[in-house]
Design an enzyme around this catalytic site. Structure first.
Site, PDB file in Angstrom:
ATOM      1  N   ASN A   7       0.874  -1.173   0.000  1.00  0.00           N
ATOM      2  CA  ASN A   7       0.000   0.000   0.000  1.00  0.00           C
ATOM      3  C   ASN A   7       0.912   1.224   0.000  1.00  0.00           C
ATOM      4  OD1 ASN A   7      -1.832   2.012   0.563  1.00  0.00           O
ATOM      5  ND2 ASN A   7      -2.874   0.900   2.203  1.00  0.00           N
ATOM      6  N   LYS A  14       3.360   0.921   3.044  1.00  0.00           N
ATOM      7  CA  LYS A  14       2.989  -0.064   4.070  1.00  0.00           C
ATOM      8  C   LYS A  14       2.852  -1.404   3.385  1.00  0.00           C
ATOM      9  CE  LYS A  14       0.212   3.173   6.678  1.00  0.00           C
ATOM     10  NZ  LYS A  14      -1.173   3.618   6.677  1.00  0.00           N
ATOM     11  N   ARG A  96      -2.369  -1.516  -3.850  1.00  0.00           N
ATOM     12  CA  ARG A  96      -3.380  -0.470  -3.917  1.00  0.00           C
ATOM     13  C   ARG A  96      -2.890   0.525  -4.955  1.00  0.00           C
ATOM     14  NH1 ARG A  96      -3.393   4.436  -0.082  1.00  0.00           N
ATOM     15  NH2 ARG A  96      -5.125   5.647  -0.877  1.00  0.00           N
ATOM     16  N   GLY A 214      -9.249  10.328   7.795  1.00  0.00           N
ATOM     17  CA  GLY A 214      -7.855  10.135   8.193  1.00  0.00           C
ATOM     18  C   GLY A 214      -7.108  11.392   7.829  1.00  0.00           C
ATOM     19  N   GLY A 216      -6.264  11.963   4.710  1.00  0.00           N
ATOM     20  CA  GLY A 216      -7.199  12.262   3.623  1.00  0.00           C
ATOM     21  C   GLY A 216      -8.595  11.916   4.108  1.00  0.00           C
ATOM     22  N   GLU A 387      -7.756  -2.181   4.487  1.00  0.00           N
ATOM     23  CA  GLU A 387      -7.502  -2.094   3.042  1.00  0.00           C
ATOM     24  C   GLU A 387      -6.592  -3.217   2.566  1.00  0.00           C
ATOM     25  OE1 GLU A 387      -6.305   2.011   3.639  1.00  0.00           O
ATOM     26  OE2 GLU A 387      -7.501   2.587   1.911  1.00  0.00           O
TER      27      GLU A 387
HETATM   28  P1  AMP Z   1      -4.744   7.923   8.738  1.00  0.00           P
HETATM   29  O1  AMP Z   1      -4.472   8.773   7.524  1.00  0.00           O
HETATM   30  O2  AMP Z   1      -5.923   7.025   8.568  1.00  0.00           O
HETATM   31  O3  AMP Z   1      -3.535   7.221   9.262  1.00  0.00           O
HETATM   32  O4  AMP Z   1      -5.185   8.953   9.903  1.00  0.00           O
HETATM   33  C1  AMP Z   1      -4.316   9.946  10.397  1.00  0.00           C
HETATM   34  C2  AMP Z   1      -5.107  10.934  11.238  1.00  0.00           C
HETATM   35  O5  AMP Z   1      -5.740  10.237  12.328  1.00  0.00           O
HETATM   36  C3  AMP Z   1      -4.247  12.023  11.866  1.00  0.00           C
HETATM   37  O6  AMP Z   1      -4.907  13.283  11.756  1.00  0.00           O
HETATM   38  C4  AMP Z   1      -4.188  11.599  13.321  1.00  0.00           C
HETATM   39  O7  AMP Z   1      -3.996  12.671  14.200  1.00  0.00           O
HETATM   40  C5  AMP Z   1      -5.586  11.016  13.500  1.00  0.00           C
HETATM   41  N1  AMP Z   1      -5.694  10.239  14.730  1.00  0.00           N
HETATM   42  C6  AMP Z   1      -5.046   9.112  15.067  1.00  0.00           C
HETATM   43  N2  AMP Z   1      -5.379   8.747  16.325  1.00  0.00           N
HETATM   44  C7  AMP Z   1      -6.232   9.696  16.800  1.00  0.00           C
HETATM   45  C8  AMP Z   1      -6.939   9.913  18.039  1.00  0.00           C
HETATM   46  N3  AMP Z   1      -6.794   9.074  19.064  1.00  0.00           N
HETATM   47  N4  AMP Z   1      -7.746  10.991  18.138  1.00  0.00           N
HETATM   48  C9  AMP Z   1      -7.889  11.850  17.123  1.00  0.00           C
HETATM   49  N5  AMP Z   1      -7.252  11.702  15.920  1.00  0.00           N
HETATM   50  C10 AMP Z   1      -6.448  10.650  15.777  1.00  0.00           C
END
Ligand code: AMP
Length: 402
Positions: A7, A14, A96, A214, A216, A387
């Protein structure tokens, strides 16, 4: 069947190794997982890998991505994370791929033609498609002629009705392929099916709003298992406010900046993709966790960033609910969606008028959970997106062509 999944993102790769047979109804733990993070520091890569119950983390002085990928794959057969006696045990590799354009509406076995198409689509996903192609070519070099499968993030949205998929520009855009493709499709598709399983219902009977929040962020309106609308468009820049991406803004702003301030296309690209969103407004970073902490400590710009994020989320959730014409469940997934009770509460609040109510005591959990109150008219599910497993399953589906 041993399946390696890659990914590849703009700043990290990853990877997971699964041993799959048919009949898994839930994502199994991978035998091995690893990631390469190129943002660690100039001229080096951070490699983390875990397998055989052991994990390693090291900083390698590698600037070449292909060499980094080779170092990562070698941890499958060497050192404390070894889970294979030889790389020849890998029977398929799944990738991906972010943009599949108009032609790729399902996962495909990688051929020279597929690689050429991913290359041609680079202008539509300049941060992602090159990394995806690089991953495919690196695996060819490292693993020889092992079968490879590409699963596209755009594919799940390929059946959006034309009214939702097209832009109201000149009709020539339709012929040129300037249309809404949508992204995060592998995640939206996985969590929609998982929601149906958790609800004990048939996906074909459900109206689901899936929220991938996330770094994105995008939403999808999934009706009867089909994505009928989504917030991202021609590129992953449309829609919600994101970590460092603006999401939708008035295109007139771009014309203004070009005319009045002489901005080039590259400068606008950087501004909208890397210097906007939570990062741009808070002035802190693209990380929601840090911004929420700063907000708690009274940082006004952090509060503004979170308020804007939530406002835009409400607006787009409302739009997706209208496209669905009803709502059986809201699903939260990805880093923010899986982990933030504050987000669940604030995102859900305006939809009480639809009968949506959350439990009183909300907490993050390792497992997927239903966070709706017993008397809620709408289910609210927190689902950990998988994913990599979805990609491994797509590989399994192609095994008779190997
Ligand atoms: P991803 O792209 O799916 O890895 O998500 C990354 C985002 O998730 C970042 O903005 C992180 O700060 C947020 N995130 C991860 N853990 C937490 C949490 N416990 N509370 C709020 N946001 C989080």
């Amino acid at each position: 069947m041993k399946i390696l999944v890659l990914n590849a993102g703009s700043s990290s790769h990853k990877s997971c190794l699964f041993d799959l047979t048919e009949g898994h109804s839930e994502a199994p733990e991978p035998l091995w997982r690893a990631s390469l993070d190129w943002t660690h520091q100039e001229g080096s890569v951070e490699l983390s890998a875990s397998g055989s119950g052991e994990s390693v983390q090291q900083v390698l002085p590698i600037t070449d991505k292909a060499a980094g990928l080779e170092a990562m794959v070698k941890t499958l057969v060497e050192g404390p994370t070894q889970v294979l006696s030889s790389l020849g045990e890998i029977e398929a590799v799944g990738h991906r791929v972010v943009h599949g354009g108009r032609d790729y509406v399902d996962s495909v076995r990688v051929t020279e033609e597929v690689k050429a198409a991913i290359q041609q689509l680079i202008p539509l996903a300049p941060a992602h498609n090159p990394a995806n192609l690089q991953g495919i070519e690196a695996m060819e070099r490292i693993l020889g002629d092992v079968p490879q499968v590409a699963m596209f993030d755009t594919a799940f949205h390929a059946r959006m009705p034309k009214a939702a998929a097209l832009y109201p520009g000149p009709y020539s855009w339709v012929e040129q392929g300037i249309r809404r493709y949508g992204f995060h499709g592998i995640s939206h598709q996985y969590v929609a099916q998982r929601a149906a399983d958790l609800m004990g219902r048939d996906l074909a009977d459900l109206k689901l709003l899936t929220c991938h929040l996330g770094n994105g962020c995008s939403l999808a309106a999934v009706k009867g298992g089909i994505s009928v609308d989504t917030t991202m468009g021609f590129t992953p820049l449309e829609g919600l406010m994101m970590g460092s991406r603006s999401g939708s803004v008035d295109p007139g702003i771009l014309i203004y900046l070009m005319r009045q301030e002489g901005y080039s296309a590259d400068q606008l690209d950087t501004l909208l993709n890397k210097e906007s969103g939570l990062k741009g407004i808070s002035g802190l970073s693209n990380d929601m966790r840090g911004i929420a902490e700063a907000m708690e400590q009274g940082n006004a710009r952090a509060k503004l960033a979170v308020d804007m994020f939530i406002h835009r989320l409400h607006r787009e959730m409302g739009a997706m609910i209208a496209s669905l014409g009803g709502l059986d469940a809201v699903v939260f997934t990805a880093g923010i969606g899986e982990n933030s009770p504050l987000l669940w509460q604030r995102a859900s609040a305006p939809f009480e008028f639809l009968g949506l109510r959350l439990k009183k005591d909300l907490a993050r959990a390792k497992d997927d959970q239903d966070i709706a109150a017993a008397d809620s008219g709408v289910s609210v599910l927190v689902i950990h997106t998988q994913e990599e497993w979805a990609i491994a399953q797509a590989c399994l589906g192609h095994r008779y062509s190997f």
